[in-house]
Motif scaffolding. Sequence first.
Motif, mmCIF file in Angstrom:
data_model
loop_
_atom_site.group_PDB
_atom_site.id
_atom_site.type_symbol
_atom_site.label_atom_id
_atom_site.label_comp_id
_atom_site.label_asym_id
_atom_site.label_seq_id
_atom_site.Cartn_x
_atom_site.Cartn_y
_atom_site.Cartn_z
ATOM 1 N N TYR A 54 0.847 -1.192 0.000
ATOM 2 C CA TYR A 54 0.000 0.000 0.000
ATOM 3 C C TYR A 54 0.888 1.250 0.000
ATOM 4 C CZ TYR A 54 -4.037 2.827 1.505
ATOM 5 O OH TYR A 54 -5.052 3.737 1.590
ATOM 6 N N TYR A 55 1.855 1.258 0.890
ATOM 7 C CA TYR A 55 2.770 2.404 1.002
ATOM 8 C C TYR A 55 3.532 2.642 -0.301
ATOM 9 C CZ TYR A 55 6.749 5.249 2.384
ATOM 10 O OH TYR A 55 7.700 6.238 2.444
ATOM 11 N N ASP A 56 4.078 1.578 -0.886
ATOM 12 C CA ASP A 56 4.849 1.724 -2.125
ATOM 13 C C ASP A 56 3.989 2.270 -3.259
ATOM 14 O OD1 ASP A 56 7.124 0.802 -0.860
ATOM 15 O OD2 ASP A 56 6.844 -1.276 -1.526
ATOM 16 N N LYS A 57 2.719 1.858 -3.313
ATOM 17 C CA LYS A 57 1.819 2.351 -4.357
ATOM 18 C C LYS A 57 1.519 3.832 -4.134
ATOM 19 C CE LYS A 57 -0.402 1.095 -7.989
ATOM 20 N NZ LYS A 57 0.387 0.795 -9.187
ATOM 21 N N LEU A 74 -7.017 14.500 -2.838
ATOM 22 C CA LEU A 74 -6.802 13.531 -1.779
ATOM 23 C C LEU A 74 -7.951 12.526 -1.715
ATOM 24 C CD1 LEU A 74 -4.932 12.564 0.427
ATOM 25 C CD2 LEU A 74 -6.124 14.074 2.013
ATOM 26 N N THR A 75 -9.165 12.981 -1.961
ATOM 27 C CA THR A 75 -10.315 12.075 -1.958
ATOM 28 C C THR A 75 -10.177 11.027 -3.055
ATOM 29 O OG1 THR A 75 -11.707 13.834 -1.063
ATOM 30 C CG2 THR A 75 -12.834 11.967 -2.081
ATOM 31 N N LYS A 76 -9.718 11.439 -4.234
ATOM 32 C CA LYS A 76 -9.507 10.476 -5.318
ATOM 33 C C LYS A 76 -8.366 9.515 -4.988
ATOM 34 C CE LYS A 76 -11.461 12.804 -9.288
ATOM 35 N NZ LYS A 76 -11.236 13.218 -10.669
ATOM 36 N N LEU A 77 -7.320 10.020 -4.353
ATOM 37 C CA LEU A 77 -6.225 9.147 -3.940
ATOM 38 C C LEU A 77 -6.740 8.095 -2.960
ATOM 39 C CD1 LEU A 77 -3.200 8.362 -3.752
ATOM 40 C CD2 LEU A 77 -3.030 10.031 -1.891
ATOM 41 N N MET A 81 -6.752 4.112 -3.562
ATOM 42 C CA MET A 81 -6.029 3.232 -2.661
ATOM 43 C C MET A 81 -6.949 2.226 -1.974
ATOM 44 S SD MET A 81 -3.000 3.872 -3.367
ATOM 45 C CE MET A 81 -2.368 2.633 -2.257
ATOM 46 N N ASP A 82 -8.208 2.595 -1.743
ATOM 47 C CA ASP A 82 -9.172 1.623 -1.219
ATOM 48 C C ASP A 82 -9.352 0.483 -2.225
ATOM 49 O OD1 ASP A 82 -9.531 3.080 1.095
ATOM 50 O OD2 ASP A 82 -11.464 3.921 0.480
ATOM 51 N N GLY A 83 -9.446 0.823 -3.506
ATOM 52 C CA GLY A 83 -9.552 -0.197 -4.546
ATOM 53 C C GLY A 83 -8.295 -1.032 -4.630
ATOM 54 N N GLU A 90 -7.796 -9.498 -2.511
ATOM 55 C CA GLU A 90 -8.371 -10.499 -3.417
ATOM 56 C C GLU A 90 -7.304 -11.424 -3.984
ATOM 57 O OE1 GLU A 90 -11.550 -11.226 -4.617
ATOM 58 O OE2 GLU A 90 -12.282 -9.983 -2.974
ATOM 59 N N ILE A 91 -6.158 -10.878 -4.309
ATOM 60 C CA ILE A 91 -5.117 -11.679 -4.954
ATOM 61 C C ILE A 91 -4.256 -12.428 -3.944
ATOM 62 C CG2 ILE A 91 -3.018 -11.527 -6.360
ATOM 63 C CD1 ILE A 91 -4.418 -9.330 -7.951
ATOM 64 N N THR A 92 -3.882 -11.767 -2.857
ATOM 65 C CA THR A 92 -2.937 -12.393 -1.926
ATOM 66 C C THR A 92 -3.590 -12.940 -0.667
ATOM 67 O OG1 THR A 92 -2.467 -10.343 -0.730
ATOM 68 C CG2 THR A 92 -1.122 -10.811 -2.688
ATOM 69 N N GLY A 93 -4.804 -12.495 -0.361
ATOM 70 C CA GLY A 93 -5.467 -12.942 0.865
ATOM 71 C C GLY A 93 -5.003 -12.222 2.113
ATOM 72 N N LYS A 94 -4.236 -11.133 1.948
ATOM 73 C CA LYS A 94 -3.774 -10.366 3.109
ATOM 74 C C LYS A 94 -3.644 -8.895 2.735
ATOM 75 C CE LYS A 94 1.060 -11.179 2.117
ATOM 76 N NZ LYS A 94 2.351 -11.569 2.601
ATOM 77 N N TYR A 95 -3.599 -8.063 3.747
ATOM 78 C CA TYR A 95 -3.373 -6.637 3.562
ATOM 79 C C TYR A 95 -1.918 -6.353 3.886
ATOM 80 C CZ TYR A 95 -8.449 -6.197 3.701
ATOM 81 O OH TYR A 95 -9.786 -6.317 3.454
ATOM 82 N N ASP A 96 -1.220 -5.683 2.998
ATOM 83 C CA ASP A 96 0.180 -5.335 3.245
ATOM 84 C C ASP A 96 0.321 -3.822 3.160
ATOM 85 O OD1 ASP A 96 2.877 -5.193 3.564
ATOM 86 O OD2 ASP A 96 3.386 -6.424 1.826
ATOM 87 N N LEU A 97 0.269 -3.174 4.302
ATOM 88 C CA LEU A 97 0.341 -1.712 4.342
ATOM 89 C C LEU A 97 1.767 -1.192 4.266
ATOM 90 C CD1 LEU A 97 -2.323 -1.035 7.097
ATOM 91 C CD2 LEU A 97 -2.589 -0.733 4.633
#
Length: 156
Positions: A54-57, A74-77, A81-83, A90-97
Motif C-alpha cells: 500500500y505504502y509503495d503504491k 486527496l479524496t480520489k487518492l 487506494m481503497d480499490g 483479493e489476490i494475496t489474501g492479506k493486507y500489506d500496508l
Amino acid sequence: MLCHNAQGSVVARYNYDAWGKCRVYTSNWVDITEHSGYNNYRNYLFRGGHLKTYYDKVIEIKKKPLMFLGTISLTKLKSFMDGYMNCLYEITGKYDLGKFQGFREWIEYRYFHGRLDFSWARIICFFNASEEKAFWEFYRLLEEYTTKSDRDEKID
C-alpha cells in the motif's frame, strides 16, 4: 457480461456472483477461469512475483498523480487506494500496508488527540482549503510519519 469478436459472435462470458467473484466461460459455457488473466497473475505471484505494498503504491502515485487519478485530489487518492487494497486482498489474501501501518491512528492523535471514526483522508481534507492542498499535505505528513517511524525503530 458477454464478450464479442469483430463478427459479433460471443467468445466469452463473464459471470459475477453476489460477492463480485468472476468466473470466465467460453461461448459454450466451458469454465476457463483458471486460465484467465486474473489467475495467471495469481500464479505469477506464487512463482515469486510481487505486488507493491500500500505504502509503495502511494509513493508511486506521488510521482505521477494525474496519470493515476486524473486530478490532484486527496479524496480520489483515498478512493484509488481503497480499490488497490481490495485488489491486494483479493489476490494475496492479506493486507500489506508496509510503512503505512499505523498512519491513520497517528493522524487521529495528531489532530484530535484521540480515536475518531474518520478516515485519514477526511481528517486531512477537513484542515485544508482544497483537495489539491490536502493531497500535498498528506504527502508531507506521510514523510513526517515514516521518518518518525524509522527513527523509533532504530531506537528499539
